[in-house]
Design a protein around this motif. Structure first.
Motif, PDB file in Angstrom:
ATOM      1  N   ALA A 218       0.862  -1.190   0.000  1.00 34.16           N
ATOM      2  CA  ALA A 218       0.000   0.000   0.000  1.00 34.16           C
ATOM      3  C   ALA A 218       0.893   1.232   0.000  1.00 34.16           C
ATOM      4  CB  ALA A 218      -0.881  -0.009   1.250  1.00 34.16           C
ATOM      5  N   LEU A 219       0.444   2.287  -0.694  1.00 35.07           N
ATOM      6  CA  LEU A 219       1.216   3.518  -0.814  1.00 35.07           C
ATOM      7  C   LEU A 219       0.561   4.652  -0.030  1.00 35.07           C
ATOM      8  CD1 LEU A 219       1.863   3.310  -4.669  1.00 35.07           C
ATOM      9  CD2 LEU A 219       3.488   2.749  -2.833  1.00 35.07           C
ATOM     10  N   ALA A 220       1.375   5.633   0.349  1.00 34.46           N
ATOM     11  CA  ALA A 220       0.868   6.748   1.160  1.00 34.46           C
ATOM     12  C   ALA A 220      -0.240   7.506   0.448  1.00 34.46           C
ATOM     13  CB  ALA A 220       2.014   7.699   1.496  1.00 34.46           C
ATOM     14  N   ASP A 221      -0.154   7.615  -0.866  1.00 34.83           N
ATOM     15  CA  ASP A 221      -1.164   8.361  -1.615  1.00 34.83           C
ATOM     16  C   ASP A 221      -2.443   7.569  -1.851  1.00 34.83           C
ATOM     17  OD1 ASP A 221       0.481  10.468  -1.633  1.00 34.83           O
ATOM     18  OD2 ASP A 221       0.727  10.605  -3.809  1.00 34.83           O
ATOM     19  N   GLY A 222      -2.506   6.369  -1.310  1.00 31.48           N
ATOM     20  CA  GLY A 222      -3.733   5.595  -1.415  1.00 31.48           C
ATOM     21  C   GLY A 222      -3.705   4.510  -2.469  1.00 31.48           C
ATOM     22  N   GLY A 223      -2.677   4.486  -3.296  1.00 30.75           N
ATOM     23  CA  GLY A 223      -2.591   3.458  -4.329  1.00 30.75           C
ATOM     24  C   GLY A 223      -1.993   2.163  -3.799  1.00 30.75           C
ATOM     25  N   GLU A 224      -1.919   1.232  -4.690  1.00 31.53           N
ATOM     26  CA  GLU A 224      -1.316  -0.057  -4.353  1.00 31.53           C
ATOM     27  C   GLU A 224      -0.417  -0.494  -5.492  1.00 31.53           C
ATOM     28  OE1 GLU A 224      -4.244  -3.047  -3.633  1.00 31.53           O
ATOM     29  OE2 GLU A 224      -5.133  -1.989  -1.933  1.00 31.53           O
ATOM     30  N   ILE A 225       0.560  -1.288  -5.159  1.00 24.34           N
ATOM     31  CA  ILE A 225       1.347  -1.972  -6.187  1.00 24.34           C
ATOM     32  C   ILE A 225       1.170  -3.458  -5.929  1.00 24.34           C
ATOM     33  CG2 ILE A 225       3.627  -2.347  -7.197  1.00 24.34           C
ATOM     34  CD1 ILE A 225       4.451   0.406  -5.994  1.00 24.34           C
ATOM     35  N   GLY A 226       0.721  -4.176  -6.919  1.00 22.25           N
ATOM     36  CA  GLY A 226       0.497  -5.609  -6.764  1.00 22.25           C
ATOM     37  C   GLY A 226       1.742  -6.390  -7.150  1.00 22.25           C
ATOM     38  N   ALA A 227       2.146  -7.313  -6.293  1.00 18.12           N
ATOM     39  CA  ALA A 227       3.298  -8.171  -6.596  1.00 18.12           C
ATOM     40  C   ALA A 227       3.283  -9.359  -5.652  1.00 18.12           C
ATOM     41  CB  ALA A 227       4.611  -7.399  -6.427  1.00 18.12           C
ATOM     42  N   GLY A 228       3.697 -10.489  -6.154  1.00 20.64           N
ATOM     43  CA  GLY A 228       3.730 -11.700  -5.321  1.00 20.64           C
ATOM     44  C   GLY A 228       4.941 -11.726  -4.392  1.00 20.64           C
ATOM     45  N   GLN A 229       5.916 -10.852  -4.666  1.00 15.40           N
ATOM     46  CA  GLN A 229       7.094 -10.790  -3.780  1.00 15.40           C
ATOM     47  C   GLN A 229       7.372  -9.326  -3.430  1.00 15.40           C
ATOM     48  OE1 GLN A 229       9.812 -14.164  -3.968  1.00 15.40           O
ATOM     49  NE2 GLN A 229       9.793 -13.877  -6.176  1.00 15.40           N
ATOM     50  N   VAL A 230       7.673  -9.093  -2.173  1.00 15.19           N
ATOM     51  CA  VAL A 230       7.913  -7.735  -1.668  1.00 15.19           C
ATOM     52  C   VAL A 230       9.256  -7.725  -0.939  1.00 15.19           C
ATOM     53  CG1 VAL A 230       7.122  -5.964  -0.041  1.00 15.19           C
ATOM     54  CG2 VAL A 230       5.439  -7.255  -1.385  1.00 15.19           C
ATOM     55  N   VAL A 231      10.074  -6.728  -1.251  1.00 13.32           N
ATOM     56  CA  VAL A 231      11.351  -6.571  -0.528  1.00 13.32           C
ATOM     57  C   VAL A 231      11.315  -5.253   0.228  1.00 13.32           C
ATOM     58  CG1 VAL A 231      13.863  -6.451  -0.702  1.00 13.32           C
ATOM     59  CG2 VAL A 231      12.561  -7.815  -2.373  1.00 13.32           C
ATOM     60  N   VAL A 232      11.472  -5.312   1.536  1.00 16.52           N
ATOM     61  CA  VAL A 232      11.522  -4.094   2.350  1.00 16.52           C
ATOM     62  C   VAL A 232      12.996  -3.701   2.505  1.00 16.52           C
ATOM     63  CG1 VAL A 232      10.976  -3.038   4.578  1.00 16.52           C
ATOM     64  CG2 VAL A 232       9.392  -4.690   3.541  1.00 16.52           C
ATOM     65  N   ALA A 233      13.348  -2.588   1.858  1.00 18.32           N
ATOM     66  CA  ALA A 233      14.744  -2.118   1.849  1.00 18.32           C
ATOM     67  C   ALA A 233      14.748  -0.615   2.102  1.00 18.32           C
ATOM     68  CB  ALA A 233      15.394  -2.447   0.496  1.00 18.32           C
ATOM     69  N   ALA A 234      14.023  -0.211   3.134  1.00 15.67           N
ATOM     70  CA  ALA A 234      13.828   1.217   3.385  1.00 15.67           C
ATOM     71  C   ALA A 234      14.800   1.765   4.429  1.00 15.67           C
ATOM     72  CB  ALA A 234      12.382   1.485   3.799  1.00 15.67           C
ATOM     73  N   GLY A 235      15.972   1.151   4.540  1.00 21.28           N
ATOM     74  CA  GLY A 235      17.012   1.646   5.435  1.00 21.28           C
ATOM     75  C   GLY A 235      16.485   1.853   6.845  1.00 21.28           C
ATOM     76  N   SER A 236      16.853   2.978   7.453  1.00 23.43           N
ATOM     77  CA  SER A 236      16.486   3.217   8.857  1.00 23.43           C
ATOM     78  C   SER A 236      14.991   3.448   9.028  1.00 23.43           C
ATOM     79  CB  SER A 236      17.263   4.406   9.407  1.00 23.43           C
ATOM     80  OG  SER A 236      16.898   5.570   8.707  1.00 23.43           O
ATOM     81  N   TRP A 237      14.261   3.615   7.925  1.00 23.76           N
ATOM     82  CA  TRP A 237      12.810   3.798   7.988  1.00 23.76           C
ATOM     83  C   TRP A 237      12.059   2.461   7.838  1.00 23.76           C
ATOM     84  CZ3 TRP A 237      16.111   6.881   5.092  1.00 23.76           C
ATOM     85  CH2 TRP A 237      16.236   8.210   5.491  1.00 23.76           C
ATOM     86  N   SER A 238      12.772   1.354   7.744  1.00 21.62           N
ATOM     87  CA  SER A 238      12.125   0.061   7.471  1.00 21.62           C
ATOM     88  C   SER A 238      11.094  -0.295   8.529  1.00 21.62           C
ATOM     89  CB  SER A 238      13.179  -1.049   7.377  1.00 21.62           C
ATOM     90  OG  SER A 238      14.052  -0.785   6.293  1.00 21.62           O
ATOM     91  N   GLY A 239      11.338   0.121   9.774  1.00 26.23           N
ATOM     92  CA  GLY A 239      10.412  -0.208  10.852  1.00 26.23           C
ATOM     93  C   GLY A 239       9.078   0.497  10.736  1.00 26.23           C
ATOM     94  N   ALA A 240       8.995   1.513   9.883  1.00 27.44           N
ATOM     95  CA  ALA A 240       7.723   2.236   9.719  1.00 27.44           C
ATOM     96  C   ALA A 240       6.813   1.570   8.693  1.00 27.44           C
ATOM     97  CB  ALA A 240       8.000   3.686   9.303  1.00 27.44           C
ATOM     98  N   VAL A 241       7.316   0.535   8.024  1.00 26.98           N
ATOM     99  CA  VAL A 241       6.489  -0.191   7.054  1.00 26.98           C
ATOM    100  C   VAL A 241       5.661  -1.210   7.833  1.00 26.98           C
ATOM    101  CG1 VAL A 241       6.502  -1.697   5.033  1.00 26.98           C
ATOM    102  CG2 VAL A 241       8.190   0.157   5.217  1.00 26.98           C
ATOM    103  N   HIS A 242       4.352  -1.064   7.812  1.00 29.31           N
ATOM    104  CA  HIS A 242       3.480  -1.989   8.542  1.00 29.31           C
ATOM    105  C   HIS A 242       3.370  -3.318   7.789  1.00 29.31           C
ATOM    106  CE1 HIS A 242       2.171   0.940  11.506  1.00 29.31           C
ATOM    107  NE2 HIS A 242       2.202   1.830  10.517  1.00 29.31           N
ATOM    108  N   GLY A 243       2.881  -4.292   8.509  1.00 28.32           N
ATOM    109  CA  GLY A 243       2.699  -5.596   7.872  1.00 28.32           C
ATOM    110  C   GLY A 243       3.828  -6.555   8.173  1.00 28.32           C
ATOM    111  N   LEU A 244       4.759  -6.118   9.019  1.00 26.86           N
ATOM    112  CA  LEU A 244       5.831  -7.000   9.474  1.00 26.86           C
ATOM    113  C   LEU A 244       5.618  -7.246  10.967  1.00 26.86           C
ATOM    114  CD1 LEU A 244       8.815  -5.126   7.793  1.00 26.86           C
ATOM    115  CD2 LEU A 244       7.759  -7.249   6.999  1.00 26.86           C
ATOM    116  N   PRO A 245       6.131  -8.345  11.485  1.00 30.94           N
ATOM    117  CA  PRO A 245       6.008  -8.572  12.931  1.00 30.94           C
ATOM    118  C   PRO A 245       6.590  -7.399  13.710  1.00 30.94           C
ATOM    119  CG  PRO A 245       6.859 -10.529  11.840  1.00 30.94           C
ATOM    120  CD  PRO A 245       6.809  -9.457  10.795  1.00 30.94           C
ATOM    121  N   ALA A 246       5.937  -7.077  14.827  1.00 29.59           N
ATOM    122  CA  ALA A 246       6.346  -5.908  15.614  1.00 29.59           C
ATOM    123  C   ALA A 246       7.811  -5.988  16.027  1.00 29.59           C
ATOM    124  CB  ALA A 246       5.448  -5.799  16.843  1.00 29.59           C
ATOM    125  N   ALA A 247       8.289  -7.197  16.340  1.00 29.80           N
ATOM    126  CA  ALA A 247       9.683  -7.323  16.795  1.00 29.80           C
ATOM    127  C   ALA A 247      10.662  -6.952  15.681  1.00 29.80           C
ATOM    128  CB  ALA A 247       9.952  -8.739  17.278  1.00 29.80           C
TER     129      ALA A 247
END
Ligand SMILES: Cc1cc2nc3c(=O)[nH]c(=O)nc-3n(C[C@H](O)[C@H](O)[C@H](O)COP(=O)(O)OP(=O)(O)OC[C@H]3O[C@@H](n4cnc5c(N)ncnc54)[C@H](O)[C@@H]3O)c2cc1C
Length: 412
Positions: A218-247
């Motif tokens: 899901a994107l901040a502007d309300g859109g979505e990108i569909g994909a069967g594989q997702v890589v979270v590589a947002a550096g020090s901001w990675s923890g702000a991406v929801h949908g991952l275990p809290a730990a």
């Protein structure tokens, strides 16, 4: 062309959240491997990748008790030259790889004894080190202060111009067909049980168990990108991406670093050949020369959350320490002061991989590279592309999977 605020789903094989060197290196190699890749990043301006000093320094970064990290850093260094050569060939741009090594210097007998203890540890790990007296240090670097007590040359450390490198990666990724969406990823979306409904911040619930498989972001502007594989590589901001275990979200924190970029005035010959590292008044300082006459002076290490301000005190201290090591620094031009956020983790190791209990299927992490993300970028791209294409990553990555932060969650 970058798209903004795409409300209709863009679809791809893989969507990557984050376009620093880690996300962009993965995007390039994944596209080169035949995958259809979309990279989402609101802007590259704040990326640590553009602030970094560009040291590729597994040897002088090797510390007691970090053997697994040393092994992955050495894997990364071994991979870097061929990766950079291909990048240069594809883009036609040089990335400024230098192989002169690091000269670590000490000011007094106490500093020297500490450097010798580290040197003994590094040698025991099979790393090359050459002890030098004061005269030999100054023979290597004639502008060094005469106060230097002695030093050690670590020839196994290199450096790269990280800004040129990041620009070349972006160009190579575009040439390989990677599409860029200029927006922030807010959440990993998954198919969730029988109705297949998207779950954003509740993908991995309080029990830490994964619910469903990745179906995009899901994107901040309300859109979505569909994909069967997702890589979270947002550096020090990675923890702000929801949908991952809290730990996992909590495992990545920003560690602020302030750094200076100096340059030679017109007509002045280079004052430095090797990367220099020293401890001045208990603080570590390094000076990294570039082929184009730039000298990087870094860096502070501060636990201040997501703060990117440059402070007068840090600029003063860095200049003072650099001038103590290399007095001629005072004649260089202060071209830029900057601050960046290293993605730190509790054990100082990166988080690379996926496929663990608590992580939705098809979700991979490539973050937490802390002080060595430029160094590890090429090897990280290899590891993630291996995961994306169903191959095992190199064994050196095994200690650095996300699962190590999820043990507590699994037990709950
Ligand atoms: C002062 C300093 C000196 C350093 N020196 C060195 C060095 O000499 N050698 C070395 O190897 N490493 C060094 N590092 C560390 C290195 O810079 C980092 O480890 C590396 O840049 C991390 O790369 P990254 O791509 O993970 O993160 P970043 O480069 O920070 O990129 C993250 C990207 O993600 C984007 N983003 C953020 N949130 C979202 C979201 N929700 N959705 C989509 N995109 C998002 C950001 O806009 C950014 O472009 C240094 C760092 C600092 C600060």
């Amino acid at each position: 062309m970058p798209a903004k605020g795409v409300l209709v789903a863009v679809t791809a094989d893989v969507v990557i959240a984050g376009g620093g060197v880690i996300g962009t290196a993965i995007a390039w190699r994944a596209a080169a491997a035949g995958l259809d890749v979309v990279l989402a990043d609101p802007a590259e301006g704040d990326a640590a990748s553009l602030v970094a000093a560009g040291m590729l320094a597994p040897v002088s970064e090797a510390l007691f008790g970090e053997g697994a990290l040393l092994r992955v850093n050495l894997l990364a260094l071994a991979r870097f030259p061929s990766f950079a050569a291909e990048l240069e060939q594809v883009t036609g741009h040089r990335v400024g790889l230098r192989r002169e090594g690091t000269l670590a210097v000490a000011y007094d007998a106490g500093d020297y004894a500490a450097l010798m203890r580290l040197t003994a540890f590094r040698r025991s790990a099979g790393l090359e080190a050459e002890e030098l007296d004061s005269r030999a240090c100054r023979k290597l670097e004639s502008f060094l202060t005469p106060d230097v007590h002695g030093g050690v040359l670590f020839p196994g450390d290199w450096s790269v111009d990280n800004r040129r490198y990041a620009a070349a990666l972006r160009e190579a990724a575009a040439a390989a067909g990677v599409r860029v969406v200029r927006d922030r990823v807010t959440a990993v979306l998954t198919t969730d049980g029988a109705d297949g409904a998207a779950s954003a911040d509740g993908v991995a619930g309080a029990d830490g168990q994964a619910h469903g498989r990745a179906r995009g972001v899901a994107l901040a502007d309300g859109g979505e990108i569909g994909a069967g594989q997702v890589v979270v590589a947002a550096g020090s901001w990675s923890g702000a991406v929801h949908g991952l275990p809290a730990a996992l979200q909590a495992a990545v924190r920003p560690v602020k670093g302030q750094l200076l970029r100096l340059r030679h005035p017109d007509g002045m010959p280079p004052v430095l050949t090797h990367t220099i590292r020293a401890t001045v008044r208990g603080a570590d300082v390094y000076l990294v020369p570039r082929a184009d006459g730039e000298v990087i002076v870094g860096a502070t290490q501060e636990e201040r959350g997501p703060d990117l301000t440059v402070t007068a005190g840090a600029v003063h201290d860095l200049l003072h320490d650099a001038m103590s090591v290399l007095p001629v620094t005072s004649e260089l031009v202060l071209a830029e002061t900057c601050a960046g956020l290293r993605p730190g983790t509790p054990d100082n190791g990166p988080i690379v991989g996926g496929a663990g209990s608590g992580i939705p299927g098809g979700v991979l992490l490539a973050t937490g590279h802390y002080r060595n993300g430029i160094l590890m970028s090429a090897a990280t791209a290899d590891a993630i592309v291996a995961c994306l294409t169903g191959q095992p990553p190199a064994a050196e990555w095994e200690p650095f999977g996300p699962g190590r932060f999820l043990a507590g969650e699994e037990e709950r």
